[in-house]
Scaffold this motif. Structure first.
Motif, PDB file in Angstrom:
ATOM      1  N   PHE A 155      25.371  35.131  24.160  1.00 31.13           N
ATOM      2  CA  PHE A 155      26.688  35.759  24.052  1.00 31.13           C
ATOM      3  C   PHE A 155      27.117  36.330  25.403  1.00 31.13           C
ATOM      4  O   PHE A 155      28.228  36.061  25.898  1.00 31.13           O
ATOM      5  CB  PHE A 155      26.596  36.867  22.993  1.00 31.13           C
ATOM      6  CG  PHE A 155      27.775  37.788  22.904  1.00 31.13           C
ATOM      7  CD1 PHE A 155      29.069  37.292  22.891  1.00 31.13           C
ATOM      8  CD2 PHE A 155      27.579  39.167  22.820  1.00 31.13           C
ATOM      9  CE1 PHE A 155      30.157  38.165  22.794  1.00 31.13           C
ATOM     10  CE2 PHE A 155      28.661  40.036  22.721  1.00 31.13           C
ATOM     11  CZ  PHE A 155      29.949  39.533  22.714  1.00 31.13           C
ATOM     12  N   PHE A 159      30.192  34.935  27.663  1.00 31.54           N
ATOM     13  CA  PHE A 159      31.342  35.807  27.924  1.00 31.54           C
ATOM     14  C   PHE A 159      31.620  35.908  29.409  1.00 31.54           C
ATOM     15  O   PHE A 159      32.758  35.773  29.857  1.00 31.54           O
ATOM     16  CB  PHE A 159      31.086  37.200  27.359  1.00 31.54           C
ATOM     17  CG  PHE A 159      32.240  38.137  27.540  1.00 31.54           C
ATOM     18  CD1 PHE A 159      33.377  37.989  26.779  1.00 31.54           C
ATOM     19  CD2 PHE A 159      32.203  39.152  28.487  1.00 31.54           C
ATOM     20  CE1 PHE A 159      34.459  38.842  26.940  1.00 31.54           C
ATOM     21  CE2 PHE A 159      33.278  40.004  28.653  1.00 31.54           C
ATOM     22  CZ  PHE A 159      34.402  39.851  27.879  1.00 31.54           C
ATOM     23  N   LEU A 210      37.341  30.105  15.780  1.00 31.95           N
ATOM     24  CA  LEU A 210      37.938  30.795  16.926  1.00 31.95           C
ATOM     25  C   LEU A 210      39.424  31.070  16.723  1.00 31.95           C
ATOM     26  O   LEU A 210      40.004  31.912  17.400  1.00 31.95           O
ATOM     27  CB  LEU A 210      37.717  29.991  18.211  1.00 31.95           C
ATOM     28  CG  LEU A 210      36.257  29.916  18.647  1.00 31.95           C
ATOM     29  CD1 LEU A 210      36.093  29.035  19.879  1.00 31.95           C
ATOM     30  CD2 LEU A 210      35.693  31.307  18.920  1.00 31.95           C
ATOM     31  N   ALA A 213      38.738  34.548  14.316  1.00 29.90           N
ATOM     32  CA  ALA A 213      37.685  35.567  14.444  1.00 29.90           C
ATOM     33  C   ALA A 213      38.098  36.668  15.412  1.00 29.90           C
ATOM     34  O   ALA A 213      38.675  36.399  16.456  1.00 29.90           O
ATOM     35  CB  ALA A 213      36.393  34.924  14.930  1.00 29.90           C
ATOM     36  N   ASN A 214      37.808  37.914  15.037  1.00 29.21           N
ATOM     37  CA  ASN A 214      38.134  39.042  15.898  1.00 29.21           C
ATOM     38  C   ASN A 214      36.938  39.541  16.688  1.00 29.21           C
ATOM     39  O   ASN A 214      37.085  40.353  17.579  1.00 29.21           O
ATOM     40  CB  ASN A 214      38.680  40.199  15.069  1.00 29.21           C
ATOM     41  CG  ASN A 214      40.177  40.128  14.994  1.00 29.21           C
ATOM     42  OD1 ASN A 214      40.812  39.705  15.963  1.00 29.21           O
ATOM     43  ND2 ASN A 214      40.734  40.509  13.879  1.00 29.21           N
ATOM     44  N   ASN A 215      35.762  39.102  16.313  1.00 26.53           N
ATOM     45  CA  ASN A 215      34.602  39.430  17.132  1.00 26.53           C
ATOM     46  C   ASN A 215      33.611  38.274  17.077  1.00 26.53           C
ATOM     47  O   ASN A 215      33.783  37.320  16.321  1.00 26.53           O
ATOM     48  CB  ASN A 215      33.964  40.760  16.709  1.00 26.53           C
ATOM     49  CG  ASN A 215      33.442  40.726  15.294  1.00 26.53           C
ATOM     50  OD1 ASN A 215      32.675  39.834  14.935  1.00 26.53           O
ATOM     51  ND2 ASN A 215      33.866  41.681  14.482  1.00 26.53           N
ATOM     52  N   PHE A 216      32.599  38.379  17.920  1.00 32.45           N
ATOM     53  CA  PHE A 216      31.730  37.237  18.125  1.00 32.45           C
ATOM     54  C   PHE A 216      30.834  36.953  16.920  1.00 32.45           C
ATOM     55  O   PHE A 216      30.625  35.802  16.551  1.00 32.45           O
ATOM     56  CB  PHE A 216      30.865  37.473  19.366  1.00 32.45           C
ATOM     57  CG  PHE A 216      30.257  36.220  19.884  1.00 32.45           C
ATOM     58  CD1 PHE A 216      31.042  35.286  20.526  1.00 32.45           C
ATOM     59  CD2 PHE A 216      28.913  35.945  19.706  1.00 32.45           C
ATOM     60  CE1 PHE A 216      30.501  34.104  20.997  1.00 32.45           C
ATOM     61  CE2 PHE A 216      28.367  34.775  20.164  1.00 32.45           C
ATOM     62  CZ  PHE A 216      29.160  33.854  20.814  1.00 32.45           C
ATOM     63  N   ARG A 217      30.332  38.016  16.323  1.00 30.54           N
ATOM     64  CA  ARG A 217      29.495  37.846  15.145  1.00 30.54           C
ATOM     65  C   ARG A 217      30.250  37.086  14.056  1.00 30.54           C
ATOM     66  O   ARG A 217      29.735  36.147  13.467  1.00 30.54           O
ATOM     67  CB  ARG A 217      29.119  39.232  14.623  1.00 30.54           C
ATOM     68  CG  ARG A 217      27.682  39.401  14.253  1.00 30.54           C
ATOM     69  CD  ARG A 217      27.472  40.857  13.903  1.00 30.54           C
ATOM     70  NE  ARG A 217      27.874  41.070  12.520  1.00 30.54           N
ATOM     71  CZ  ARG A 217      27.002  41.219  11.537  1.00 30.54           C
ATOM     72  NH1 ARG A 217      25.710  41.179  11.799  1.00 30.54           N
ATOM     73  NH2 ARG A 217      27.402  41.418  10.304  1.00 30.54           N
TER      74      ARG A 217
ATOM     75  N   PHE B  93      38.707  35.149  24.187  1.00 32.70           N
ATOM     76  CA  PHE B  93      37.312  35.213  23.753  1.00 32.70           C
ATOM     77  C   PHE B  93      37.168  36.152  22.551  1.00 32.70           C
ATOM     78  O   PHE B  93      37.656  37.278  22.574  1.00 32.70           O
ATOM     79  CB  PHE B  93      36.432  35.702  24.896  1.00 32.70           C
ATOM     80  CG  PHE B  93      34.980  35.388  24.708  1.00 32.70           C
ATOM     81  CD1 PHE B  93      34.415  34.309  25.354  1.00 32.70           C
ATOM     82  CD2 PHE B  93      34.183  36.156  23.867  1.00 32.70           C
ATOM     83  CE1 PHE B  93      33.080  33.995  25.184  1.00 32.70           C
ATOM     84  CE2 PHE B  93      32.840  35.850  23.689  1.00 32.70           C
ATOM     85  CZ  PHE B  93      32.293  34.767  24.352  1.00 32.70           C
ATOM     86  N   PRO B  94      36.493  35.711  21.486  1.00 32.89           N
ATOM     87  CA  PRO B  94      36.372  36.565  20.306  1.00 32.89           C
ATOM     88  C   PRO B  94      35.268  37.600  20.484  1.00 32.89           C
ATOM     89  O   PRO B  94      34.167  37.419  19.990  1.00 32.89           O
ATOM     90  CB  PRO B  94      35.993  35.577  19.199  1.00 32.89           C
ATOM     91  CG  PRO B  94      35.212  34.521  19.921  1.00 32.89           C
ATOM     92  CD  PRO B  94      35.796  34.424  21.298  1.00 32.89           C
ATOM     93  N   SER B  96      34.652  41.901  20.296  1.00 30.60           N
ATOM     94  CA  SER B  96      35.218  43.230  20.089  1.00 30.60           C
ATOM     95  C   SER B  96      34.764  44.123  21.240  1.00 30.60           C
ATOM     96  O   SER B  96      33.795  43.829  21.933  1.00 30.60           O
ATOM     97  CB  SER B  96      34.747  43.807  18.763  1.00 30.60           C
ATOM     98  OG  SER B  96      33.369  44.070  18.832  1.00 30.60           O
ATOM     99  N   GLU B  99      31.220  45.028  20.962  1.00 24.87           N
ATOM    100  CA  GLU B  99      30.298  43.952  21.349  1.00 24.87           C
ATOM    101  C   GLU B  99      30.192  43.830  22.864  1.00 24.87           C
ATOM    102  O   GLU B  99      29.114  43.610  23.408  1.00 24.87           O
ATOM    103  CB  GLU B  99      30.764  42.617  20.749  1.00 24.87           C
ATOM    104  CG  GLU B  99      30.443  42.472  19.268  1.00 24.87           C
ATOM    105  CD  GLU B  99      30.933  41.146  18.694  1.00 24.87           C
ATOM    106  OE1 GLU B  99      30.257  40.591  17.837  1.00 24.87           O
ATOM    107  OE2 GLU B  99      32.026  40.683  19.102  1.00 24.87           O
TER     108      GLU B  99
END
Ligand SMILES: Nc1ncnc2c1ncn2[C@@H]1O[C@H](COP(=O)(O)OP(=O)(O)O)[C@@H](O)[C@H]1O
Ligand SMILES: [Mg+2]
Lengths: 279, 250
Positions: A155, A159, A210, A213-217, B93-94, B96, B99
């Motif tokens: 991750f 990123f 994608l 989704a609002n976060n990576f998890r 990029f997803p 938060s 995160e």
């Protein structure tokens, strides 16, 4: 009717293999798509094709030669990108087409096995042998476990590579790991979905996740769910209407993508409207 | 805590191919310094940072971090890095805010790097320091540039760094946010005892906050305290060009 179908051994095998493989593909896909490496699955599939042709020619289990080819090529692609100052997509293009060319060449001189070769291109989840089922499932499970164990490092790397490196994260090792895992997954998937379409299982669920989704998890979880749903729905529909399985699964994926894309567009419209009404 | 220089650079020369980027640069800073590195675009500031961070190999000369040669240095979690704005991250990029901040804890963890309740507390604390706790579930790409930079600072703070290195963190951020941002750095420096290296081409603003100044233009043109800088010829040159240069005693 579907419950009834599940009483057949071949359907159970197909379903379990399909599910495990689709999870491996859709988890990898999130990282690959975000790293702009989405087409690597396609490239590695071309490479496996060369490996299969060689395996058939010298009478070794094509699964093994394909795996050897794909993993070697994975390292080759990384080396080319690093040493020859060639962009990632170009280095994939060079190595994958060399291998694809080799496969076509071998197929043309050894006429006998063209039909067999085709089954690797299109896959046939319902006709897959038990050893191949076990091998596919074990490999895909290994891939899933390795991804989950390395998820935080991957991750960070995905990123922002520079900060990850500055923080002491082993970026080169992780990049190699990701592409080797992809090679393993492609080979494990080829009997199920076929080399022509395996890339769809990697790209589409991830791309759909994608969208919303609002976060990576959540992106990882949704991608896996979309992969699983497409396999269950695709397999059922293909069974009921007697369609080609791999094609149906991929079309399911495409529909899920369109649906998520629409949800995102509608959400955007609503946000815009609420902003306007506040003004 | 290591005594003496937290960073010392000796005769550092760096080339990209045949082009000389840094020429025989030497300077050192001590714990609790707030160093501003200034210089025009292309003067080698980012290159110098990347060398300090081990992202580029040292070709000639030497760098010591916390008293240790950089080639052997491995305590990277003690060095926090906030890179030049929007250098590489994808706005869609997803991830938060929470995160993103949690990334700062990854490198210091053992395999398999699970997050604990304690980690959550650290993340909360760091978000509070930069005053971003309200946004922890927001997608990072949906924040303004200044807010994003504060999140990246929070990420760097999670590892409890002894030194914070920032590369032009306020490019494209409005004046008011900028001053609040520099105040935050000043606080971290004074209250949390963090050594700060701040790169900027906006010499006017940063001289207000820093305790030491290094002027880079391939060579090190000047290195000294804030007061020395203000009475130097270089500052006078800048003063005539940029009216808002603030030189007053701390
Ligand atoms: N990867 C690279 N390859 C070749 N030259 C580079 C590279 N990165 C930077 N440079 C050159 O090095 C010089 C200094 O760049 P940089 O350190 O980014 O300057 P600054 O941060 O002070 O604006 C510039 O002339 C730039 O063109
Ligand atoms: Mg720069």
């Amino acid at each position: 009717m579907i419950i009834e179908a599940l009483q057949y051994g071949f359907m159970q095998k197909a379903l379990i293999t399909g599910l495990v493989i689709s999870i491996a593909c859709s988890l990898l896909g999130v990282f690959l798509v975000l790293q702009r490496y989405a087409l690597i699955g396609d490239g590695l599939a071309h490479i496996s094709f060369g490996g299969i042709a060689v395996g058939m020619l010298v009478n070794i289990m094509p699964f093994l030669t394909a795996m050897g080819f794909a993993i070697l090529a994975a390292f080759g692609i990384l080396k080319l990108r690093e040493k020859a100052k060639i962009h990632g997509d170009t280095s994939i293009g060079i190595i994958s087409h060399a291998s694809l060319g080799l496969g076509v060449f071998i197929a043309s001189i050894a006429h006998g096995f063209n039909v067999n070769l085709l089954s690797y291109l299109f896959g046939n989840i319902l006709a897959i042998s038990t050893p191949e089922v076990i091998l596919s499932i074990v490999l895909a499970l290994i891939v899933i476990v390795v991804i989950i164990l390395n998820y935080r490092n991957l991750f960070y790397l995905t990123f922002d590579e520079e900060s990850a490196r500055a923080a002491g994260i082993k970026a080169d090792f992780l990049s190699t790991l990701l592409i080797v895992l992809t090679a393993i997954t492609v080979v494990a998937s080829m009997r199920v979905i076929g080399l022509l379409l395996v890339s769809a299982l990697i790209i589409m669920p991830a791309a759909a996740a994608l969208q919303i989704a609002n976060n990576f998890r959540n992106a990882l979880i949704m991608s896996a769910i979309f992969g699983v749903v497409s396999v269950i729905a695709g397999l059922s529909i293909a069974y009921i209407f007697d369609f080609a399985v791999s094609g149906t699964i991929v079309l399911m994926n495409f529909m899920i993508f369109l649906l998520m894309f629409s949800i995102r567009s509608i959400r955007k419209q609503m946000v815009l409207k609420s902003v306007k009404s506040q003004m | 805590m290591v005594k003496g220089d937290i960073l010392s650079i000796k005769n550092l020369t760096f080339n990209y191919g045949a082009e000389k980027i840094l020429d025989n640069v030497s300077f050192s800073i001590q714990r609790k310094d707030f160093l501003g590195i200034i210089g025009p675009n292309g003067s080698g500031k980012t290159t110098l940072l990347k060398l300090i961070l081990g992202l580029l190999p040292v070709q000639k000369g030497s760098i010591k971090l916390l008293g240790q040669d950089i080639k052997k240095f491995n305590q990277w979690s003690k060095i926090g890095y906030v890179q030049q704005k929007a250098a590489s991250f994808d706005p869609y990029f997803p991830a938060s805010v929470k995160e993103v901040v949690s990334m700062g804890l990854i490198a210091g963890k053992r395999f398999p790097k699970l997050m604990t309740k304690q980690d959550d507390a650290i993340i909360d604390k760091c978000l509070k320091i930069v005053n971003m706790q309200k946004y922890e579930n927001r997608k990072i790409g949906e924040l303004s540039g200044g807010q994003q930079q504060r999140v990246f600072i929070a990420r760097a703070l999670t590892a409890n760094p002894e030194m914070l290195i920032l590369d032009e963190p306020t490019t494209g951020v409005d004046q008011e946010t900028q001053s609040r941002f520099y105040k935050l750095l000043e606080n971290l420096n004074k209250e949390e005892n963090i050594t700060v290296i701040l790169i900027s081409h906006d010499i006017g603003t940063i001289t207000h906050y820093v305790t030491k100044v290094a002027c880079l233009n391939q060579k090190l043109v000047f290195h000294g305290t804030h007061d020395e800088f203000c009475s130097s010829k270089i500052a006078q040159q800048f003063l005539t060009r940029e009216k808002h240069l603030i030189c007053h005693s701390h």
